[in-house]
Design an enzyme around this catalytic site. Structure first.
Site, short mmCIF file in Angstrom:
data_model
loop_
_atom_site.label_atom_id
_atom_site.label_comp_id
_atom_site.label_asym_id
_atom_site.label_seq_id
_atom_site.Cartn_x
_atom_site.Cartn_y
_atom_site.Cartn_z
N GLU A 1 50.02 46.38 64.33
CA GLU A 1 49.82 47.34 63.25
C GLU A 1 49.57 48.74 63.82
O GLU A 1 48.99 48.89 64.89
CB GLU A 1 48.65 46.89 62.38
CG GLU A 1 49.00 45.58 61.67
CD GLU A 1 47.86 44.98 60.85
OE1 GLU A 1 48.17 44.33 59.86
OE2 GLU A 1 46.69 45.14 61.22
N CYS B 1 47.28 56.16 64.79
CA CYS B 1 46.44 55.20 65.50
C CYS B 1 47.36 54.06 65.90
O CYS B 1 47.91 53.37 65.04
CB CYS B 1 45.33 54.74 64.57
SG CYS B 1 44.31 53.44 65.26
N CYS C 1 44.10 40.95 71.44
CA CYS C 1 43.27 41.71 72.38
C CYS C 1 42.68 40.76 73.41
O CYS C 1 42.37 39.61 73.11
CB CYS C 1 42.14 42.43 71.64
SG CYS C 1 41.24 43.59 72.71
N CYS D 1 34.95 41.59 71.45
CA CYS D 1 33.94 42.25 70.62
C CYS D 1 33.74 41.43 69.34
O CYS D 1 34.70 41.14 68.62
CB CYS D 1 34.37 43.66 70.26
SG CYS D 1 34.72 44.68 71.70
N CYS E 1 34.91 42.79 65.74
CA CYS E 1 36.28 43.33 65.59
C CYS E 1 37.26 42.23 65.19
O CYS E 1 37.32 41.17 65.81
CB CYS E 1 36.73 43.97 66.90
SG CYS E 1 38.41 44.64 66.81
N CYS F 1 39.10 51.04 61.32
CA CYS F 1 38.75 50.55 62.67
C CYS F 1 38.32 49.10 62.61
O CYS F 1 37.48 48.72 61.80
CB CYS F 1 37.56 51.30 63.24
SG CYS F 1 37.87 52.96 63.73
#
Ligand code: SAH
Length: 346
Positions: free
Chosen positions: A94, A107, A114, A118, A121, A339
């Site tokens: 995305e 962005c 990933c 975290c 997230c 975010c």
């Protein structure tokens, strides 16, 4: 699509020139093709109208153009746009267009999923599937630039590597993409308008300093106390704050660039005076700016945004210590574009 053909955009300009020479053609054809591929973002060889039919067919026989495709585009009531982008192998990442009065920021994602963990997230919950290639990063930027021109009547002005993935875990490809983005043979954007955001990989921060990069650095800190940071960002056990700080000192000594920290304040996690004092101490070695970002809930309520008193206390104490603070409101929440919310819900 035949997978035996090579992705033509993996070739440098010199390699393209050499290829044409090897075909008993002129080297400058390589320059023409390079321009079509990058400056003009051609999706097919057919579009390359200054080449003969035979040459286009010859390219077709030898190469593919693995262009990304915007699969779905969602527009938020606040003007934010989220693209779900399909890659040549079917995977999705995305990217987000964030408009303000004076700028349009893209962005972009650097990995599918990933590699880090975290806990707050959404992207971290997808495991890392693969790194993006330089052209896949570049194409996301071009797609947002086109949308910015179409929907906001102006070109893209800024880029942040704050989409899916950890850019410093895909450093070489991110660097190659930025080279193209900033080159006159690509988009010709200034590197000063590009921010690479990292959760803090010390050895790569030093490498960036050694490579004398010209873009800006942001660090997702979220806590300056090791136990707290490790509880929310478990990889901090491997890269503890002392190592991060040493790498940042090295970065600052080489670049003299102010360091930006991204920071979310959560209820019961990092909303006490001792958390703020630790942050002030951590920031002391270099001119710093702290971006306090709003928490975007991703699930069950394990993490909750701290109340305004806590955030005001952060602001007051940081400012009293001459540290610049900005409090950033989230954009595009209604389309899960804020975010930490990028996780291919669609
Ligand atoms: N991997 C890079 C870039 C991607 S995340 C990094 O960690 O910096 C971009 C920013 O969003 C980071 O500061 C990240 O910590 C933050 N973030 C992640 N999840 C979030 C959430 N649910 N709410 C608000 N910010 C979040």
């Amino acid at each position: 699509m035949s997978t035996s053909k090579k992705d033509i955009r993996a070739l440098t300009k010199e390699q393209l020139r050499d290829f044409f020479v090897s075909q008993n053609d002129k080297a400058f054809r390589g320059n023409q093709v390079y321009e079509w591929l990058w400056q003009k973002s051609a999706h097919s060889f057919e579009e390359m109208t200054n080449l003969s039919k035979e040459t286009r067919q010859m390219l077709e026989d030898n190469f593919v153009i693995n262009h990304i495709r915007v699969d779905t585009m969602q527009r938020s009531s606040d003007g934010t746009i989220k693209n779900a982008v399909q890659l040549h192998d079917g995977l999705i990442v995305e990217s987000v267009l964030i408009p303000t009065k004076t700028r349009t920021t893209a962005c972009v994602s650097s990995q599918v999923g990933c590699s880090l963990d975290c806990r707050f997230c959404a992207t971290a919950r997808l495991k890392r599937m693969r790194n993006l290639n330089p052209d896949e990063i570049y194409d996301q930027v071009v797609a947002i630039d086109n949308e910015s021109r179409l929907y906001h009547n102006r070109p893209l002005s800024n880029i942040v590597f704050m989409g899916m993935g950890e850019p410093l875990m895909n450093y070489n490809n991110v660097l190659k993409a930025i080279d193209k983005i900033t080159s006159d043979e690509g988009l010709g954007m200034s590197p000063k308008r590009i921010v690479v955001s990292t959760s803090g990989v010390p050895k790569m921060i030093k490498k960036m300093a050694d490579d004398n990069v010209k873009f800006k650095l942001a660090v997702s800190l979220h806590s300056a106390i090791d136990e707290v940071r490790t509880s929310i960002m478990p990889f901090n056990a491997t890269f503890p704050l002392a190592d991060l700080r040493e790498a940042l000192e090295y970065w600052y000594a080489k670049t003299k660039n102010r360091i930006t920290y991204e920071y979310v304040v959560w209820k019961g996690i990092n909303d006490k005076k001792k958390d703020i004092d630790a942050l002030v101490q951590f920031c002391k070695f270099a001119p710093s700016k702290v971006n306090i970002i709003e928490y975007n809930p991703i699930d069950d309520g394990e993490f909750q945004q701290a109340n305004t008193n806590a955030i005001d206390m952060y602001k007051n104490v940081l400012e009293a210590n001459n540290i610049t603070v900005t409090i950033r409101r989230s954009r595009g929440k209604d389309i899960d574009a804020a975010c930490g919310q990028l996780a291919n819900k669609s």
